[in-house]
Every structure is written in structure tokens, then in C-alpha cells.
Scaffold this motif. Structure first.
Motif, PDB file in Angstrom:
ATOM      1  N   GLY A   4       0.114 -47.720 -14.084  1.00  0.00           N
ATOM      2  CA  GLY A   4       0.342 -46.394 -13.519  1.00  0.00           C
ATOM      3  C   GLY A   4      -0.888 -45.967 -12.751  1.00  0.00           C
ATOM      4  N   ASP A  44      -2.846 -42.004 -11.046  1.00  0.00           N
ATOM      5  CA  ASP A  44      -2.802 -40.538 -11.111  1.00  0.00           C
ATOM      6  C   ASP A  44      -1.994 -39.904  -9.982  1.00  0.00           C
ATOM      7  N   ARG A  45      -1.477 -40.701  -9.061  1.00  0.00           N
ATOM      8  CA  ARG A  45      -0.687 -40.180  -7.945  1.00  0.00           C
ATOM      9  C   ARG A  45       0.813 -40.220  -8.248  1.00  0.00           C
ATOM     10  N   ILE A  90       9.825 -42.780 -20.519  1.00  0.00           N
ATOM     11  CA  ILE A  90       9.089 -42.586 -19.267  1.00  0.00           C
ATOM     12  C   ILE A  90       9.795 -43.334 -18.131  1.00  0.00           C
ATOM     13  N   LYS A  91       9.660 -42.832 -16.917  1.00  0.00           N
ATOM     14  CA  LYS A  91      10.249 -43.504 -15.758  1.00  0.00           C
ATOM     15  C   LYS A  91       9.386 -44.717 -15.414  1.00  0.00           C
ATOM     16  N   ASP A  94       4.293 -40.413 -10.777  1.00  0.00           N
ATOM     17  CA  ASP A  94       4.825 -39.960 -12.068  1.00  0.00           C
ATOM     18  C   ASP A  94       5.691 -41.044 -12.721  1.00  0.00           C
ATOM     19  N   TYR A  95       5.383 -42.293 -12.431  1.00  0.00           N
ATOM     20  CA  TYR A  95       6.132 -43.418 -12.975  1.00  0.00           C
ATOM     21  C   TYR A  95       5.182 -44.596 -13.182  1.00  0.00           C
TER      22      TYR A  95
END
Length: 163
Positions: free
Chosen positions: A32, A34-35, A133-134, A37-38
Motif C-alpha cells: 500500500g 499513503d496516496r 480492506i479493498k 485507499d487500497y
């Protein structure tokens, strides 16, 4: 021969990519940043002149610090989606990915050392396949619970349909 196999095509992009299936203690290693959401599989683009197996070994080393061997090819995934990075925002991308099961050493302790193409630090995370989580590719949710010996082919298409 150090150029990613990313090719402009009309208003879109064609990518050739590899992904690693790194499983340990019933969990899969994902990446993952920090930019986004998956999460997404360990891996990246194939460089011109590399085979897909050479590329996945290189990508695993770059992202975990551990040189692993390929066990076998598990999946081929054709994917049409729209880019979300600064370099490809909103562009249609056709990506062909080869996902390899890796031979994971018993003492495997990954250390993330990689960045996204737009310079965001990547983070490694062990997740259960059923984690809500995605993450991508989505077919991991069902396919990694019941692996088969052969290679499976998947097609994902996010383009709007004209019905």
C-alpha cells in the motif's frame, strides 16, 4: 534495456506487469501507500528485455529485500481500468499481468524499500485473504482460498458499458 513495458496507445496506455503471490501462515503479503485507499500485489512492470519470471524475481527483491524463486505461474489477468497516478490520471489503461506463486523462505522477513512511480513510499502489509480492506486483484479473495495446479485467466473491465 531498462525501460518499463508501458506503451502509449491512442489516448490510453498498455502495461505489462507481474505480481507475486507471497503467502505465509495463511496470510498474503500486499503493498500500500499513503496516496491510495487500497492494497495491491507485490510486483510491478516488466522491463523491456526481461521475461515475466525475471521481472517478478527483480520486483520481489526491490520491494522486500529478499531474492525469491518462482514456484509457478498462477494467473494471467487482463484489466481495463482508469489511471489514478499523476502520470496517467483518468487515462484508460489496458494491463496484462502475470501472477506467480513464489517459494517463500521459512525465515522470510520482508523490508519494504520501494516507492510508487509518483514518489510515494510503499508499505508492506500481511493480510488475511478475507480481510474487508479493498485490495487488487479482487479475484485473490476467492482463488487463493482454493488454489489449483493450472493457470487461470481473468478479465476485468471498468470501462462504461453502452447498452
Amino acid at each position: 534495456m531498462n525501460k518499463d513495458m508501458t506503451v502509449p496507445c491512442e489516448d490510453g496506455i498498455i502495461n505489462l506487469r507481474v505480481g507475486a503471490i507471497i503467502m505465509m501462515n495463511g496470510k498474503i503479503l500486499m503493498v500500500g501507500n499513503d496516496r491510495a485507499d487500497y492494497l495491491y500485489s507485490v510486483g510491478g512492470r516488466i522491463k523491456f528485455g526481461e521475461t515475466s519470471e525475471e521481472a517478478v524475481v527483480r520486483e520481489v527483491f526491490e520491494e522486500t529485500g529478499v531474492k525469491m524463486e518462482v514456484d509457478r505461474l498462477g494467473f494471467i489477468h487482463e484489466n481495463y481500468f482508469y489511471g489514478d497516478a499523476a502520470s496517467n490520471m483518468g487515462k484508460l489503461i489496458y494491463e496484462v499481468s502475470y501472477f506467480f506463486y513464489m517459494k517463500v523462505p521459512k525465515d522470510f522477513e520482508p523490508a519494504c524499500m520501494s516507492m510508487t512511480e509518483d514518489d510515494h513510499e510503499e508499505l508492506l502489509r500481511w493480510i488475511d485473504v478475507n480481510d474487508p480492506i479493498k485490495y487488487y486483484p479482487e479475484f485473490f479473495r476467492t482463488e487463493l482460498l482454493h488454489p489449483i495446479e493450472g493457470v487461470k485467466h481473468f478479465v476485468t473491465d471498468e470501462r462504461p458499458r453502452e447498452d
